[in-house]
Scaffold this active site. Structure first.
Site, short mmCIF file in Angstrom:
data_model
loop_
_atom_site.label_atom_id
_atom_site.label_comp_id
_atom_site.label_asym_id
_atom_site.label_seq_id
_atom_site.Cartn_x
_atom_site.Cartn_y
_atom_site.Cartn_z
N PHE A 163 1.00 -1.10 0.06
CA PHE A 163 0.06 -0.03 0.06
C PHE A 163 0.92 1.22 0.06
O PHE A 163 1.75 1.42 0.90
CB PHE A 163 -1.01 -0.07 1.21
N ASP A 169 9.42 2.33 1.16
CA ASP A 169 8.26 3.10 1.60
C ASP A 169 8.21 2.79 3.34
O ASP A 169 7.46 1.81 3.70
CB ASP A 169 6.93 2.69 1.22
N LYS A 182 3.36 8.97 8.42
CA LYS A 182 2.44 8.73 9.68
C LYS A 182 2.95 9.25 10.86
O LYS A 182 2.48 10.01 11.40
CB LYS A 182 2.21 6.96 9.62
C1 LIG Z 1 -0.57 4.88 5.06
C2 LIG Z 1 0.40 4.60 3.99
C3 LIG Z 1 0.65 5.60 3.12
C4 LIG Z 1 -0.35 6.53 2.53
O1 LIG Z 1 -0.05 7.59 3.57
P1 LIG Z 1 -1.32 8.72 3.78
O2 LIG Z 1 -0.72 9.71 4.50
O3 LIG Z 1 -2.66 8.23 4.00
O4 LIG Z 1 -1.31 9.35 2.25
C5 LIG Z 1 1.68 5.09 2.17
N1 LIG Z 1 2.69 3.94 2.23
C6 LIG Z 1 2.32 3.22 3.33
C7 LIG Z 1 3.29 2.05 3.53
C8 LIG Z 1 1.18 3.54 4.30
O5 LIG Z 1 1.20 2.60 5.34
#
Ligand SMILES: *Cc1c(COP(=O)(O)O)cnc(C)c1O
Length: 406
Positions: free
Chosen positions: A142, A227, A256
């Site tokens: 994600f 990521d 986050k």
């Molecule tokens: C939550 C998340 C995102 C997206 O972040 P947002 O602040 O919701 O746009 C991207 N990559 C990972 C691994 C995430 O957990």
């Protein structure tokens, strides 16, 4: 309209009329938080074991965060990226220092954004500056909801309503180094991976996977991009999850937990990735604003000053052991306070409700998985209260599932 004194039903009813239905009806209307506890508008308390989805690293209303944000907002709140400010420079330097090895700061540069998807959008654009366009990502990954980040996200239900998305993207099974090696070519700009998959339900790759990704990227001259939006900033008991494997990436994206609840994201380009974005290539109005940077600095300093990395490692191991002692839990995964577990039956939705009834907030990434990402300041006593109630929560969930005919 005294919103603060509305009941749960009143607030949720008003929500339904005023807000777009992108998330389904809210499970609770919350009015206050302190530490790892939040209160709903009816005065009921919940131990927040989701932490705003791995965001509230310092819990709710932490004095260090409140103090830093208040002081910065009353000093200098926003200035645009025509200018810079001390918190912005300090934050970039601090991130490079935390990403360094052997006591030396990492050789790299930082771009500050406002969210995870924006950080990934920036990184995606950065990879295009290699002159290549192909990106390899993992199934179950994600990376966000904007068009570029969505193109890298595997879940069909998120992607399909918005296709065509930017290409070319190849999806490979997560944790399978052979599949990765087969997908990457000399036309691959980047390999983008979560060092632990968060939204998939906290999926930990096999040992050696991240190192294999490094050598595959090197073999083809591709960038390796981790990521760490969910796994970074102390969440797993070390500053960044990829440091556990000792693998050095070219790009790290963060968001986050970085701002502890204040919106911020970051792209860190290391080595040759530091200078791929040139003037005019990318930008943002809000990104790197002094208040968000002060918030992030307060989070990083508090993690350091309060020894939270060691606390998170130890408490995480304790919580995982406690959860695994329950026979209706078939697997517990994760590091530190990013914890996923599999249930013996697809009753996760009932577990969420039973937990909420018992005064706990937990999350279900899939119908048979539960995820916990509590504040890093969660205490052992709070964790033990949850573990003591855990079998009863499962009893209630299994009973509800039976009643519902599941
Ligand atoms: C939550 C998340 C995102 C997206 O972040 P947002 O602040 O919701 O746009 C991207 N990559 C990972 C691994 C995430 O957990």
């Amino acid at each position: 309209m005294s919103t603060l004194h509305d009941t749960q039903d009143q607030l949720v009813g008003r929500y339904t009329y005023a807000l777009m239905n992108t998330f389904g009806p809210p499970k609770l209307a919350l009015v206050r938080g302190e530490g790892a506890t939040v209160w709903d508008s009816d005065g009921k308390a919940y131990l927040d074991l989701l932490g705003g989805i791995a965001v509230n690293s310092l819990g709710h209303a932490h004095p260090a965060l409140v103090g830093a944000v208040t002081e910065q907002l009353t000093t200098l709140g926003h200035i645009s990226n025509f200018f810079t400010s001390p918190p912005q420079v300090e934050l970039a330097e601090k991130l490079l220092s935390l990403l360094g090895t052997g006591g030396a700061p990492a050789q790299g540069k930082v771009f500050l954004a406002n969210s995870g998807t924006e950080a990934n959008e920036g990184a995606f654009k950065l990879t295009r500056r290699t002159g290549r366009t192909h990106v390899v990502v993992a199934e179950g990954g994600f990376h966000g909801r904007t068009m570029g980040a969505l193109a890298l996200t595997s879940k069909a239900a998120y992607r399909e309503p918005f296709e065509p998305l930017p290409g070319e993207v190849t999806f490979v099974p997560y944790g399978d180094a052979e599949a990765l090696a087969a997908a990457v070519t000399d036309a691959t700009a980047a390999i983008c991976l979560e060092p632990v998959q968060g939204e998939a339900g906290v999926v930990v790759p096999p040992d050696g996977y991240l190192a294999a990704a490094r050598s595959i990227a090197d073999e083809h001259g591709s960038l390796l991009w981790f990521d760490e939006v969910q796994s970074g900033v102390g969440r797993t008991g070390i500053w960044f999850e990829h440091q556990r494997a000792g693998v050095l990436p070219d790009i790290v994206t963060l968001a986050k937990g970085l701002g502890g609840g204040f919106p911020i994201g970051a792209v860190v380009g290391l080595g040759r990735a530091a200078d791929l974005l040139e003037p005019g290539n990318h930008g943002t109005t809000f990104g790197g604003n002094p208040v968000a940077c002060a918030a992030a600095l307060a989070v990083l300093r508090t993690i350091e000053d309060d020894g939270l990395l060691a606390h998170v490692s130890a408490l995480g191991a304790h919580v995982r052991a406690g959860l695994a002692a329950e026979p209706r839990v078939t697997e517990v995964r994760g590091h530190g306070l990013l914890i996923g577990l599999d249930l013996a039956a697809p009753v996760a939705a009932h577990v969420v409700v039973a937990a909420q009834d018992a005064g706990y907030i937990v999350n279900m990434p899939t119908p048979s998985r539960i995820r916990l990402a509590p504040p890093l300041v969660l205490t052992q006593a709070e964790a033990d209260r949850f573990l003591a109630d855990w079998p009863g929560i499962l009893d209630a969930a299994w009973a509800a599932a039976e009643t519902a005919g599941a």
